[in-house]
Design a protein around this motif. Structure first.
Motif, PDB file in Angstrom:
ATOM      1  N   ILE A  97       0.587 -10.351   9.180  1.00  0.00           N
ATOM      2  CA  ILE A  97       1.873  -9.823   8.727  1.00  0.00           C
ATOM      3  C   ILE A  97       1.911  -9.836   7.197  1.00  0.00           C
ATOM      4  O   ILE A  97       1.485 -10.783   6.545  1.00  0.00           O
ATOM      5  N   GLY A  98       2.434  -8.760   6.627  1.00  0.00           N
ATOM      6  CA  GLY A  98       2.587  -8.673   5.178  1.00  0.00           C
ATOM      7  C   GLY A  98       1.487  -7.930   4.470  1.00  0.00           C
ATOM      8  O   GLY A  98       1.618  -7.608   3.282  1.00  0.00           O
ATOM      9  N   LEU A  99       0.397  -7.621   5.164  1.00  0.00           N
ATOM     10  CA  LEU A  99      -0.718  -6.880   4.570  1.00  0.00           C
ATOM     11  C   LEU A  99      -0.991  -5.626   5.383  1.00  0.00           C
ATOM     12  O   LEU A  99      -0.855  -5.629   6.610  1.00  0.00           O
ATOM     13  N   THR A 100      -1.387  -4.565   4.698  1.00  0.00           N
ATOM     14  CA  THR A 100      -1.958  -3.422   5.399  1.00  0.00           C
ATOM     15  C   THR A 100      -3.415  -3.760   5.670  1.00  0.00           C
ATOM     16  O   THR A 100      -4.198  -3.943   4.736  1.00  0.00           O
ATOM     17  N   GLU A 101      -3.754  -3.876   6.927  1.00  0.00           N
ATOM     18  CA  GLU A 101      -5.112  -4.259   7.293  1.00  0.00           C
ATOM     19  C   GLU A 101      -5.827  -3.063   7.906  1.00  0.00           C
ATOM     20  O   GLU A 101      -5.266  -2.344   8.737  1.00  0.00           O
TER      21      GLU A 101
ATOM     22  N   GLY B 223      -4.334  -4.974  -7.769  1.00  0.00           N
ATOM     23  CA  GLY B 223      -4.065  -5.945  -6.733  1.00  0.00           C
ATOM     24  C   GLY B 223      -3.110  -5.370  -5.715  1.00  0.00           C
ATOM     25  O   GLY B 223      -1.932  -5.149  -6.016  1.00  0.00           O
ATOM     26  N   LEU B 224      -3.614  -5.073  -4.499  1.00  0.00           N
ATOM     27  CA  LEU B 224      -2.807  -4.450  -3.454  1.00  0.00           C
ATOM     28  C   LEU B 224      -2.711  -5.371  -2.248  1.00  0.00           C
ATOM     29  O   LEU B 224      -3.598  -6.196  -2.001  1.00  0.00           O
ATOM     30  N   ALA B 225      -1.658  -5.206  -1.492  1.00  0.00           N
ATOM     31  CA  ALA B 225      -1.492  -5.929  -0.228  1.00  0.00           C
ATOM     32  C   ALA B 225      -2.322  -5.220   0.836  1.00  0.00           C
ATOM     33  O   ALA B 225      -1.811  -4.667   1.812  1.00  0.00           O
TER      34      ALA B 225
ATOM     35  N   ARG C 186      -6.124  -5.415   3.072  1.00  0.00           N
ATOM     36  CA  ARG C 186      -7.198  -6.294   3.528  1.00  0.00           C
ATOM     37  C   ARG C 186      -8.158  -5.515   4.406  1.00  0.00           C
ATOM     38  O   ARG C 186      -7.736  -4.990   5.438  1.00  0.00           O
ATOM     39  N   PRO C 187      -9.452  -5.451   3.987  1.00  0.00           N
ATOM     40  CA  PRO C 187     -10.003  -5.864   2.686  1.00  0.00           C
ATOM     41  C   PRO C 187      -9.630  -4.846   1.604  1.00  0.00           C
ATOM     42  O   PRO C 187      -9.068  -3.798   1.913  1.00  0.00           O
ATOM     43  N   GLY C 188      -9.974  -5.155   0.373  1.00  0.00           N
ATOM     44  CA  GLY C 188      -9.668  -4.248  -0.733  1.00  0.00           C
ATOM     45  C   GLY C 188      -8.575  -4.736  -1.643  1.00  0.00           C
ATOM     46  O   GLY C 188      -7.970  -3.943  -2.378  1.00  0.00           O
ATOM     47  N   GLU C 189      -8.327  -6.049  -1.655  1.00  0.00           N
ATOM     48  CA  GLU C 189      -7.219  -6.604  -2.425  1.00  0.00           C
ATOM     49  C   GLU C 189      -7.323  -6.340  -3.925  1.00  0.00           C
ATOM     50  O   GLU C 189      -6.308  -6.251  -4.615  1.00  0.00           O
TER      51      GLU C 189
ATOM     52  N   VAL D 237       0.830  -1.207   0.000  1.00  0.00           N
ATOM     53  CA  VAL D 237       0.000   0.000   0.000  1.00  0.00           C
ATOM     54  C   VAL D 237       0.864   1.256   0.000  1.00  0.00           C
ATOM     55  O   VAL D 237       0.582   2.215  -0.736  1.00  0.00           O
ATOM     56  N   ALA D 238       1.918   1.299   0.796  1.00  0.00           N
ATOM     57  CA  ALA D 238       2.770   2.493   0.837  1.00  0.00           C
ATOM     58  C   ALA D 238       3.364   2.779  -0.538  1.00  0.00           C
ATOM     59  O   ALA D 238       3.443   3.945  -0.968  1.00  0.00           O
TER      60      ALA D 238
END
Length: 354
Positions: free
Chosen positions: A299-303, A234-236, A238-241, A3-4
């Motif tokens: 870990i690994g996703l912007t939630e 497709g972004l890392a 969650r939700p909103g992938e 996301v960043a």
């Protein structure tokens, strides 16, 4: 895409929209394009802050009902906002005059009940700064300074939504609250027709609501690639992938998922930074609140976790797949960075007001 990284790339593509001059009242909510300062101090003369008798304070020292001070002539009555007569510097209340209008039964201090010249709006005082959203109080000060126009940036966004459309009213309200305007246009289902709509001029950015995933009838990404360039899909997040973005002509296009929680998360992560870049808005001051309960994250996703602000801080309501009856309670959100597994209860966190 993280996301960043996506936000950095998106903001790099955005350019502040053209400025427009409008009356202060109409500019409320828009972002000021430049600093606005007072050129000449106001008021030009000492003025009354309330109704009363205009006197020279030094001439009525010691006056009281028992020892009235007699003036050579009766003082002048002034209304609030009126300039004081020459030779006077203070106001007395209505009851300070005896039966003889020249007999003063109360004393006052120099300047009492008045506004000195140039102190309401001092020369050089900044009324609104570039990058600030014009508030109703800004508009009041601008109008009082005699400014009939203020230059602002107000981006215009086009929202493409398919029926039944329940999301564009909310997104439109959020856009308006942050200084933009929005129009809603039906979203074609076929890729070619959607690409043609994306190519239409007349908007600073376009939001495609729904049709962004891998479904057989989801044409958002394909249409954007045909209309211009698909920069990311497709972004890392969650939700909103399935969110994404790109360009069509000179317009930025956001692809927002159609499910309410995912759409709103994608807007918070990408839409708000885009709107700020288009309007030239300064960064909002951070809002820090303690969590009332722990938050767990992958870990690994912007939630993104939706929150409700309560007296004790911020109450987590849920994130991915949050049901609508709980989402409706939210008035803030928390973006948990991909390196975090969450936060324990009581942790102060930066929240995004909705």
């Amino acid at each position: 895409m993280p996301v960043a990284e996506a936000v950095t790339a998106l903001v790099a593509l955005a350019r502040p929209v053209a400025v427009a001059a409008m009356p202060p009242a109409e500019a409320v909510g828009a972002v000021a394009a430049r600093d606005v300062a007072v050129e000449t101090g106001l008021p030009g003369a000492r003025t009354a802050l309330r109704d009363g008798w205009a006197v020279e304070a030094a001439a009525v020292v010691g006056a009281s009902p028992y020892v009235p001070v007699r003036l050579a002539r009766a003082p002048a009555w002034v209304e609030a906002g009126d300039p004081l007569p020459p030779g006077t510097d203070a106001l007395l209340p209505p009851e300070a005059i005896g039966a003889d209008p020249r007999e003063i039964e109360a004393e006052t201090a120099p300047g009492e009940g008045t506004r000195a010249p140039g102190t309401e709006l001092p020369a050089g005082a900044r009324l609104v700064a570039a990058g600030e959203r014009v508030t109703p109080l800004h508009a009041l000060a601008l109008a009082a300074a005699g400014l009939d126009r203020v230059t602002v940036r107000r981006p215009h966004l086009r929202l493409l939504a398919a029926a039944p459309d329940t999301l564009s009213p909310l997104l439109g309200a959020w856009i308006a609250a942050r200084g933009g305007t929005a129009e809603v246009v039906p979203r074609p289902a076929e890729a070619d027709a959607l690409a043609a709509v994306l190519a239409r001029p007349g908007a600073d950015a376009v939001l495609v609501i729904g049709g962004t995933g891998p479904g057989r009838r989801d044409a958002g990404a394909d249409a954007l690639a045909r209309a211009g360039r698909l920069h990311a899909h497709g972004l890392a997040l969650r939700p909103g992938e399935s969110a994404g973005f790109g360009t069509a002509g000179d317009r930025l296009v956001l692809l927002l998922p159609g499910r309410p929680d995912a759409c709103l998360v994608a807007w918070l992560a990408l839409g708000r930074p885009l709107l700020a870049a288009l309007s030239g808005a300064a960064a909002d001051p951070p809002v820090i609140l303690p969590l009332t309960r722990k938050v767990a994250s992958v870990i690994g996703l912007t939630e993104v976790v939706f929150l409700r602000r309560v007296a004790a801080g911020a109450e987590p309501l849920g994130g991915a797949e949050i049901p609508l009856h709980r989402l409706a309670l939210a008035d803030a959100a928390l973006l948990v960075p991909p390196a975090h597994e969450g936060y324990p209860a009581g942790t102060p966190v930066e929240v995004l007001p909705l």
